[in-house]
Design a protein around this motif. Structure first.
Motif, mmCIF file in Angstrom:
data_model
loop_
_atom_site.group_PDB
_atom_site.id
_atom_site.type_symbol
_atom_site.label_atom_id
_atom_site.label_comp_id
_atom_site.label_asym_id
_atom_site.label_seq_id
_atom_site.Cartn_x
_atom_site.Cartn_y
_atom_site.Cartn_z
ATOM 1 N N TYR A 122 5.973 -27.661 30.570
ATOM 2 C CA TYR A 122 4.817 -27.770 31.577
ATOM 3 C C TYR A 122 5.298 -27.213 33.059
ATOM 4 O O TYR A 122 4.600 -26.467 33.559
ATOM 5 C CB TYR A 122 4.056 -28.972 31.613
ATOM 6 C CG TYR A 122 3.044 -28.979 32.477
ATOM 7 C CD1 TYR A 122 1.670 -28.474 32.102
ATOM 8 C CD2 TYR A 122 2.751 -30.098 33.734
ATOM 9 C CE1 TYR A 122 0.593 -28.577 32.821
ATOM 10 C CE2 TYR A 122 1.456 -29.836 34.332
ATOM 11 C CZ TYR A 122 0.507 -29.192 33.910
ATOM 12 O OH TYR A 122 -0.707 -29.207 34.513
ATOM 13 N N ARG A 123 6.347 -27.647 33.353
ATOM 14 C CA ARG A 123 6.985 -27.240 34.834
ATOM 15 C C ARG A 123 7.173 -25.795 34.770
ATOM 16 O O ARG A 123 7.016 -25.089 35.717
ATOM 17 C CB ARG A 123 8.160 -27.889 34.968
ATOM 18 C CG ARG A 123 8.257 -29.371 35.416
ATOM 19 C CD ARG A 123 9.163 -30.044 35.845
ATOM 20 N NE ARG A 123 8.721 -31.528 36.402
ATOM 21 C CZ ARG A 123 7.845 -31.968 37.311
ATOM 22 N NH1 ARG A 123 7.366 -30.763 38.184
ATOM 23 N NH2 ARG A 123 7.646 -32.917 37.763
ATOM 24 N N ARG A 124 7.672 -25.145 33.587
ATOM 25 C CA ARG A 124 7.819 -23.884 33.552
ATOM 26 C C ARG A 124 6.423 -23.001 33.484
ATOM 27 O O ARG A 124 6.172 -21.892 34.120
ATOM 28 C CB ARG A 124 8.592 -23.348 32.219
ATOM 29 C CG ARG A 124 10.108 -23.894 32.146
ATOM 30 C CD ARG A 124 10.740 -22.893 30.988
ATOM 31 N NE ARG A 124 10.322 -23.561 29.829
ATOM 32 C CZ ARG A 124 10.920 -24.745 29.156
ATOM 33 N NH1 ARG A 124 11.995 -25.268 29.820
ATOM 34 N NH2 ARG A 124 10.740 -24.932 27.843
ATOM 35 N N VAL A 125 5.255 -23.522 32.871
ATOM 36 C CA VAL A 125 4.099 -22.732 33.145
ATOM 37 C C VAL A 125 3.582 -23.184 34.703
ATOM 38 O O VAL A 125 3.087 -21.803 35.025
ATOM 39 C CB VAL A 125 3.186 -23.645 32.183
ATOM 40 C CG1 VAL A 125 1.790 -23.195 32.504
ATOM 41 C CG2 VAL A 125 3.419 -23.410 30.616
ATOM 42 N N LEU A 126 3.885 -24.102 35.130
ATOM 43 C CA LEU A 126 3.204 -24.277 36.623
ATOM 44 C C LEU A 126 3.991 -23.002 37.464
ATOM 45 O O LEU A 126 3.624 -22.623 38.346
ATOM 46 C CB LEU A 126 3.808 -25.566 37.207
ATOM 47 C CG LEU A 126 2.933 -26.728 36.819
ATOM 48 C CD1 LEU A 126 3.232 -28.122 37.139
ATOM 49 C CD2 LEU A 126 1.309 -26.456 37.137
ATOM 50 N N ALA A 127 5.361 -23.092 37.299
ATOM 51 C CA ALA A 127 6.220 -22.014 38.039
ATOM 52 C C ALA A 127 5.691 -20.932 37.946
ATOM 53 O O ALA A 127 5.535 -19.885 38.623
ATOM 54 C CB ALA A 127 7.529 -22.348 37.686
ATOM 55 N N ALA A 128 5.378 -20.230 36.344
ATOM 56 C CA ALA A 128 5.104 -18.878 35.910
ATOM 57 C C ALA A 128 3.806 -18.560 36.459
ATOM 58 O O ALA A 128 3.498 -17.208 36.975
ATOM 59 C CB ALA A 128 5.303 -18.922 34.642
ATOM 60 N N THR A 129 2.886 -19.501 36.831
ATOM 61 C CA THR A 129 1.564 -19.218 37.509
ATOM 62 C C THR A 129 1.430 -18.489 38.753
ATOM 63 O O THR A 129 0.726 -17.924 39.098
ATOM 64 C CB THR A 129 0.488 -20.327 37.177
ATOM 65 O OG1 THR A 129 1.084 -21.287 37.894
ATOM 66 C CG2 THR A 129 0.147 -20.633 35.692
ATOM 67 N N THR A 130 2.533 -19.135 39.714
ATOM 68 C CA THR A 130 2.811 -18.874 41.159
ATOM 69 C C THR A 130 3.667 -17.689 41.122
ATOM 70 O O THR A 130 3.463 -17.099 42.303
ATOM 71 C CB THR A 130 3.285 -19.888 41.793
ATOM 72 O OG1 THR A 130 4.269 -20.516 41.302
ATOM 73 C CG2 THR A 130 1.946 -21.127 42.035
ATOM 74 N N ALA A 156 -0.531 -20.902 46.633
ATOM 75 C CA ALA A 156 0.316 -19.758 45.907
ATOM 76 C C ALA A 156 -0.630 -19.333 44.641
ATOM 77 O O ALA A 156 -0.297 -18.127 44.390
ATOM 78 C CB ALA A 156 1.612 -20.464 45.605
ATOM 79 N N LEU A 157 -1.268 -20.228 43.979
ATOM 80 C CA LEU A 157 -1.933 -19.702 42.786
ATOM 81 C C LEU A 157 -3.249 -19.158 43.211
ATOM 82 O O LEU A 157 -3.519 -18.181 42.348
ATOM 83 C CB LEU A 157 -2.338 -21.157 42.194
ATOM 84 C CG LEU A 157 -3.018 -21.183 40.565
ATOM 85 C CD1 LEU A 157 -2.170 -20.024 39.794
ATOM 86 C CD2 LEU A 157 -3.473 -22.143 40.233
ATOM 87 N N PHE A 304 8.830 -19.439 28.368
ATOM 88 C CA PHE A 304 8.771 -18.268 29.444
ATOM 89 C C PHE A 304 10.006 -17.496 29.790
ATOM 90 O O PHE A 304 10.996 -18.369 29.893
ATOM 91 C CB PHE A 304 7.731 -18.981 30.655
ATOM 92 C CG PHE A 304 6.353 -19.103 30.148
ATOM 93 C CD1 PHE A 304 5.923 -18.617 28.858
ATOM 94 C CD2 PHE A 304 5.568 -19.412 31.243
ATOM 95 C CE1 PHE A 304 4.604 -18.862 28.588
ATOM 96 C CE2 PHE A 304 4.437 -19.503 30.893
ATOM 97 C CZ PHE A 304 3.670 -19.303 29.804
ATOM 98 N N ALA A 305 9.802 -16.603 30.106
ATOM 99 C CA ALA A 305 11.220 -15.709 30.842
ATOM 100 C C ALA A 305 11.633 -16.246 31.976
ATOM 101 O O ALA A 305 10.736 -16.743 32.866
ATOM 102 C CB ALA A 305 10.839 -14.089 30.914
ATOM 103 N N PRO A 306 12.828 -16.583 32.058
ATOM 104 C CA PRO A 306 13.358 -17.077 33.334
ATOM 105 C C PRO A 306 13.120 -16.008 34.395
ATOM 106 O O PRO A 306 13.239 -14.924 34.352
ATOM 107 C CB PRO A 306 14.907 -17.238 32.911
ATOM 108 C CG PRO A 306 15.211 -16.629 31.844
ATOM 109 C CD PRO A 306 13.809 -16.236 31.336
ATOM 110 N N LYS A 307 13.155 -16.550 35.536
ATOM 111 C CA LYS A 307 12.822 -15.876 36.764
ATOM 112 C C LYS A 307 14.073 -15.168 36.937
ATOM 113 O O LYS A 307 15.126 -15.402 37.272
ATOM 114 C CB LYS A 307 12.800 -16.748 37.975
ATOM 115 C CG LYS A 307 11.910 -16.004 39.165
ATOM 116 C CD LYS A 307 11.866 -17.345 40.245
ATOM 117 C CE LYS A 307 11.585 -16.915 41.487
ATOM 118 N NZ LYS A 307 11.410 -17.622 42.712
#
Ligand SMILES: [Zn+2]
Ligand SMILES: [Zn+2]
Length: 312
Positions: A122-130, A156-157, A304-307
């Motif tokens: 879920y944290r990766r999803v939150l990060a990916a959306t921004t 940011a979103l 999700f792909a890492p930043k």
């Protein structure tokens, strides 16, 4: 005595008819012609330069729960189904597209006491959306929106949101305390009266039925074509067998399938498209074993792909 028998037979027939009507009947109509215009979606991305197209599609499985098979598809007496609550990332050179915001821990707990939640996912999803170029949802139901309605960094979103008016209007009820962050409430709605080019290789089209704000999302990557169908079908068997949810579900779960005839037409159309276009990857939101199969087959990648690292 004869009268009693006749009354009993009448009551049994009535109950049988009700069970058939409420639980067993989910047949799609004979034609779904013109419901999904794949040729039109293809034409909309035809001019996109190959080097701008998405390169891969990734999935985060944020949560999981079990549901009776009969709830997912009318007349299905099979074992319980595993539902996943997922978010998808269309990875593209000019900016990723995120599809759906899944559930947070609290929502999954309320939906299913035995649900399994993956906090890191879920944290990766939150990060990916921004970090995404754009964020879409297949529809406005609670199990598709939490990383948006309850995002910790709404400022940011908000500029990345591409939500339609019906989707935005339904979002507040899912926000903590029933009030959306001002930045999200003020997001510009996506006008979506017909199939619309969203980003290179990405087309969204209105598909009301399961909810007023339901849409489908077509993706042309460098490798494959995809059609994200949200909750038109909860399980891929609904597409394979052209059979929808039971009517009872629409009464038990408020807001599900307000236009059931439209959903059944869409299922017929998807059934026919799946037969005619076997290489098109149809992506329902919740069918865990089917989605795992897409990962095993290489059509989806898990996580999700890492930043990318910042430039040196
Ligand atoms: Zn739904
Ligand atoms: Zn759903």
């Amino acid at each position: 005595m004869k009268t009693w028998l006749a009354v009993m037979a009448f009551i049994l027939a009535l109950l049988g008819g009700f069970a058939w009507w409420g639980l067993l009947d989910g047949a799609a109509p004979a034609s779904g012609d013109g419901v999904f215009t794949i040729a039109e979606y293809r034409a909309l991305v035809a001019a996109d330069a190959p080097e701008t197209l998405p390169t891969e599609v990734r999935a985060e499985f944020v949560g999981e729960s079990q549901a009776p098979s009969m709830a997912a598809m009318a007349g299905d007496f099979g074992p319980a189904r595993t539902f996943t609550y997922a978010s998808f990332q269309i990875v593209a050179p000019g900016g990723d597209t995120i599809i759906d915001g899944a559930v947070d821990a609290e929502t999954l707990k309320a939906m299913s006491a035995k649900g399994r939640f993956d906090e890191a996912s879920y944290r990766r999803v939150l990060a990916a959306t921004t970090e995404a170029g754009q964020v879409l949802i297949t529809h406005e139901h609670l199990d598709h929106v939490m990383a948006i309605a309850r995002h910790p960094d709404p400022e940011a979103l908000a500029p990345r949101l591409r939500l339609t008016r019906p989707q935005l209007d339904a979002l507040a009820q899912h926000a903590v305390g029933g009030a959306l962050a001002p930045a999200i409430a003020a997001a510009t709605p996506l006008e979506l009266d017909s199939p619309t080019h969203i980003a290179p290789g990405v087309v969204a089209a209105p598909a009301p039925g399961h909810s007023p704000g339901s849409i489908t999302i077509y993706v042309r990557s460098t490798e494959r074509e995809y059609l994200f169908i949200g909750d038109i079908a909860w399980v891929m068997d609904s597409v394979r067998e052209a059979r929808g949810r039971p009517r009872l579900i629409g009464w038990i779960v408020p807001g599900v399938d307000p236009d059931r005839p439209a959903v059944l037409r869409q299922l017929r159309a998807l059934h026919d498209i799946a037969a005619a276009e076997p290489d098109l990857v149809i992506v329902p939101a919740h069918d865990a074993p089917y989605l795992r199969g897409l990962i095993a087959g290489g059509a989806l990648r898990e996580g999700f792909a890492p930043k990318p690292p910042p430039p040196a």
